[in-house]
Design a protein around this motif. Sequence first.
Motif, PDB file in Angstrom:
ATOM      1  N   ALA A 131       0.727  -1.357  -0.091  1.00  0.00           N
ATOM      2  CA  ALA A 131       0.129   0.066  -0.043  1.00  0.00           C
ATOM      3  C   ALA A 131       0.902   1.394   0.055  1.00  0.00           C
ATOM      4  N   TYR A 132       2.057   1.054   0.688  1.00  0.00           N
ATOM      5  CA  TYR A 132       2.800   2.384   0.905  1.00  0.00           C
ATOM      6  C   TYR A 132       3.514   2.450  -0.373  1.00  0.00           C
ATOM      7  N   LYS A 133       3.922   1.452  -1.146  1.00  0.00           N
ATOM      8  CA  LYS A 133       4.484   1.705  -2.481  1.00  0.00           C
ATOM      9  C   LYS A 133       3.663   2.148  -3.516  1.00  0.00           C
ATOM     10  N   SER A 134       2.601   1.846  -3.232  1.00  0.00           N
ATOM     11  CA  SER A 134       1.500   2.403  -4.268  1.00  0.00           C
ATOM     12  C   SER A 134       1.255   3.805  -4.220  1.00  0.00           C
ATOM     13  N   GLU A 135       1.379   4.415  -3.095  1.00  0.00           N
ATOM     14  CA  GLU A 135       1.366   5.837  -2.835  1.00  0.00           C
ATOM     15  C   GLU A 135       2.600   6.503  -3.225  1.00  0.00           C
ATOM     16  N   LYS A 136       3.583   5.929  -3.785  1.00  0.00           N
ATOM     17  CA  LYS A 136       4.569   6.397  -4.149  1.00  0.00           C
ATOM     18  C   LYS A 136       5.415   7.419  -3.521  1.00  0.00           C
ATOM     19  N   THR A 137       5.305   7.300  -2.106  1.00  0.00           N
ATOM     20  CA  THR A 137       6.153   8.407  -1.362  1.00  0.00           C
ATOM     21  C   THR A 137       7.457   7.876  -1.149  1.00  0.00           C
ATOM     22  N   LYS A 138       8.432   8.453  -1.280  1.00  0.00           N
ATOM     23  CA  LYS A 138       9.827   8.121  -0.885  1.00  0.00           C
ATOM     24  C   LYS A 138      10.162   8.583   0.409  1.00  0.00           C
ATOM     25  N   TYR A 139      10.308   7.339   1.064  1.00  0.00           N
ATOM     26  CA  TYR A 139      10.665   7.798   2.665  1.00  0.00           C
ATOM     27  C   TYR A 139      11.209   6.585   3.206  1.00  0.00           C
ATOM     28  N   PRO A 140      12.511   6.174   3.162  1.00  0.00           N
ATOM     29  CA  PRO A 140      12.994   5.032   3.447  1.00  0.00           C
ATOM     30  C   PRO A 140      12.793   4.646   4.861  1.00  0.00           C
ATOM     31  N   LYS A 141      12.571   5.598   5.837  1.00  0.00           N
ATOM     32  CA  LYS A 141      12.493   5.454   7.095  1.00  0.00           C
ATOM     33  C   LYS A 141      11.254   4.665   7.366  1.00  0.00           C
ATOM     34  N   PHE A 142      10.200   4.751   6.404  1.00  0.00           N
ATOM     35  CA  PHE A 142       9.097   4.025   6.681  1.00  0.00           C
ATOM     36  C   PHE A 142       9.344   2.300   6.983  1.00  0.00           C
ATOM     37  N   PHE A 143      10.375   1.895   6.303  1.00  0.00           N
ATOM     38  CA  PHE A 143      10.576   0.529   6.584  1.00  0.00           C
ATOM     39  C   PHE A 143      11.193   0.192   7.958  1.00  0.00           C
ATOM     40  N   LYS A 144      11.615   1.166   8.590  1.00  0.00           N
ATOM     41  CA  LYS A 144      12.063   0.984   9.823  1.00  0.00           C
ATOM     42  C   LYS A 144      11.122   1.163  11.210  1.00  0.00           C
ATOM     43  N   MET A 145      10.031   1.538  10.626  1.00  0.00           N
ATOM     44  CA  MET A 145       8.991   1.868  11.749  1.00  0.00           C
ATOM     45  C   MET A 145       8.261   0.514  12.200  1.00  0.00           C
ATOM     46  N   ASP A 146       7.454   0.575  13.299  1.00  0.00           N
ATOM     47  CA  ASP A 146       6.689  -0.568  13.802  1.00  0.00           C
ATOM     48  C   ASP A 146       5.422  -0.459  13.011  1.00  0.00           C
ATOM     49  N   ASN A 147       4.708  -1.602  13.358  1.00  0.00           N
ATOM     50  CA  ASN A 147       3.324  -1.637  12.712  1.00  0.00           C
ATOM     51  C   ASN A 147       2.472  -0.664  12.840  1.00  0.00           C
ATOM     52  N   LEU A 148       2.544  -0.187  14.116  1.00  0.00           N
ATOM     53  CA  LEU A 148       1.518   1.077  14.378  1.00  0.00           C
ATOM     54  C   LEU A 148       1.689   2.263  13.817  1.00  0.00           C
ATOM     55  N   SER A 149       3.276   2.564  13.817  1.00  0.00           N
ATOM     56  CA  SER A 149       3.712   3.696  13.037  1.00  0.00           C
ATOM     57  C   SER A 149       3.563   3.770  11.543  1.00  0.00           C
ATOM     58  N   LYS A 150       3.763   2.721  11.053  1.00  0.00           N
ATOM     59  CA  LYS A 150       3.407   2.410   9.622  1.00  0.00           C
ATOM     60  C   LYS A 150       1.877   2.624   9.145  1.00  0.00           C
ATOM     61  N   LEU A 151       1.001   2.307  10.160  1.00  0.00           N
ATOM     62  CA  LEU A 151      -0.377   2.381   9.973  1.00  0.00           C
ATOM     63  C   LEU A 151      -0.919   3.932   9.892  1.00  0.00           C
ATOM     64  N   ALA A 152      -0.183   4.456  10.988  1.00  0.00           N
ATOM     65  CA  ALA A 152      -0.563   5.874  11.246  1.00  0.00           C
ATOM     66  C   ALA A 152       0.128   6.577  10.166  1.00  0.00           C
ATOM     67  N   PHE A 153       1.229   6.456   9.823  1.00  0.00           N
ATOM     68  CA  PHE A 153       2.120   7.246   8.810  1.00  0.00           C
ATOM     69  C   PHE A 153       1.245   7.097   7.292  1.00  0.00           C
ATOM     70  N   LEU A 154       1.050   6.105   7.045  1.00  0.00           N
ATOM     71  CA  LEU A 154       0.298   5.827   5.756  1.00  0.00           C
ATOM     72  C   LEU A 154      -0.970   6.633   5.565  1.00  0.00           C
ATOM     73  N   ALA A 155      -1.776   6.470   6.654  1.00  0.00           N
ATOM     74  CA  ALA A 155      -3.278   7.085   6.800  1.00  0.00           C
ATOM     75  C   ALA A 155      -3.015   8.556   6.599  1.00  0.00           C
ATOM     76  N   ALA A 156      -2.114   9.206   7.392  1.00  0.00           N
ATOM     77  CA  ALA A 156      -1.741  10.551   7.497  1.00  0.00           C
ATOM     78  C   ALA A 156      -1.137  10.975   6.058  1.00  0.00           C
ATOM     79  N   ASP A 157      -0.316  10.164   5.590  1.00  0.00           N
ATOM     80  CA  ASP A 157       0.241  10.653   4.022  1.00  0.00           C
ATOM     81  C   ASP A 157      -0.931  10.689   3.071  1.00  0.00           C
ATOM     82  N   VAL A 158      -1.718   9.664   3.146  1.00  0.00           N
ATOM     83  CA  VAL A 158      -2.850   9.569   2.200  1.00  0.00           C
ATOM     84  C   VAL A 158      -3.629  10.955   2.180  1.00  0.00           C
ATOM     85  N   LEU A 159      -3.912  11.276   3.459  1.00  0.00           N
ATOM     86  CA  LEU A 159      -4.878  12.387   3.723  1.00  0.00           C
ATOM     87  C   LEU A 159      -4.163  13.675   3.371  1.00  0.00           C
ATOM     88  N   LEU A 160      -2.918  13.808   3.779  1.00  0.00           N
ATOM     89  CA  LEU A 160      -2.139  15.108   3.764  1.00  0.00           C
ATOM     90  C   LEU A 160      -1.958  15.329   2.351  1.00  0.00           C
TER      91      LEU A 160
END
Lengths: 85, 206
Positions: free
Chosen positions: B40-69
């Motif tokens: 899902a993150y890759k489909s958004e084409k956001t380039k942010y390598p730190k995403f892959f280091k996040m835990d599951n909760l942060s990945k979930l929050a990050f993706l939802a916020a990124d889609v919205l913002l």
Amino acid sequence: MDALKQELKEFIIEQLNLEDVNVEDIANDDPLFGDGLGLDSIDALELIVMLDKNYGIKLTDPKQGRAIFESIDTMAAYITEHRAN
Amino acid sequence: MSQSYKIKSYCHIKAHEVSLNGKVIYANDSNTFSEFIKAAYKSEKTKYPKFFKMDNLSKLAFLAADVLLKNENFDPEVEQNIALVFSNKSSSLDTDRKHQETIQDPSNYYPSPAVFVYTLPNICIGEVSIKYKLNSENSFFIFDSLNARHLKIYSDILLSNKKADEVLCGWVDFEDDSHYEAFLYLVSLEGNTDHNEHEINKLYNI
């Protein structure tokens, strides 16, 4: 030494979650931090834990890490000299 | 007379689907949350390598916020005064368990710093703040379920007291691969949906 360098590259990619990076992408003298692989301070702590867990090397002074973790070459040299297991 | 606020847009991630303003924008049938969120993150084409280091909760929050913002065309390079007010039920339990596994055996005691740093639920707010340069008000609440009334009152106070221009708020919960959900919405002076308890619950239950 080459096997150790390969092992270190595999560890870094897998354990530090480097996406879209392959073993072949990391040259032995590439800087691991800053403009090189872009590792951060948490990654540095992970490397310190890895030295202890995998090679029985305890770094008492984290500042030592700056020189040891400069590249795969420097890490391999330090581990070869100090490893306990 | 008090100012009335609007829900400008909202994003929902659950059951391997990402929806924006009620419309599914990404779905897949991955076996695991890790596979789903990465795709899902890759489909958004956001380039942010730190995403892959996040835990599951942060990945979930990050993706939802990124889609919205991103949908609101916020420039991540320009500082915004958007407050973040998140909530959930499971706190950081998923990562807490992973951390415990690394310290449970005294003869094999190797806590992972990269895991340990995520053993607080509000770290996910920090991840969103770093990406979007938000030096804004933020809070993380723990409830049994989405508490629309509390989030509504808290957001209105932030806006009416000029503590923020907009508020990104909602629910971000990760329990395990089968039980996770993000529901974030942007509260603003603009929008078509009234910001009240009824509408928040209605959008959440779509």
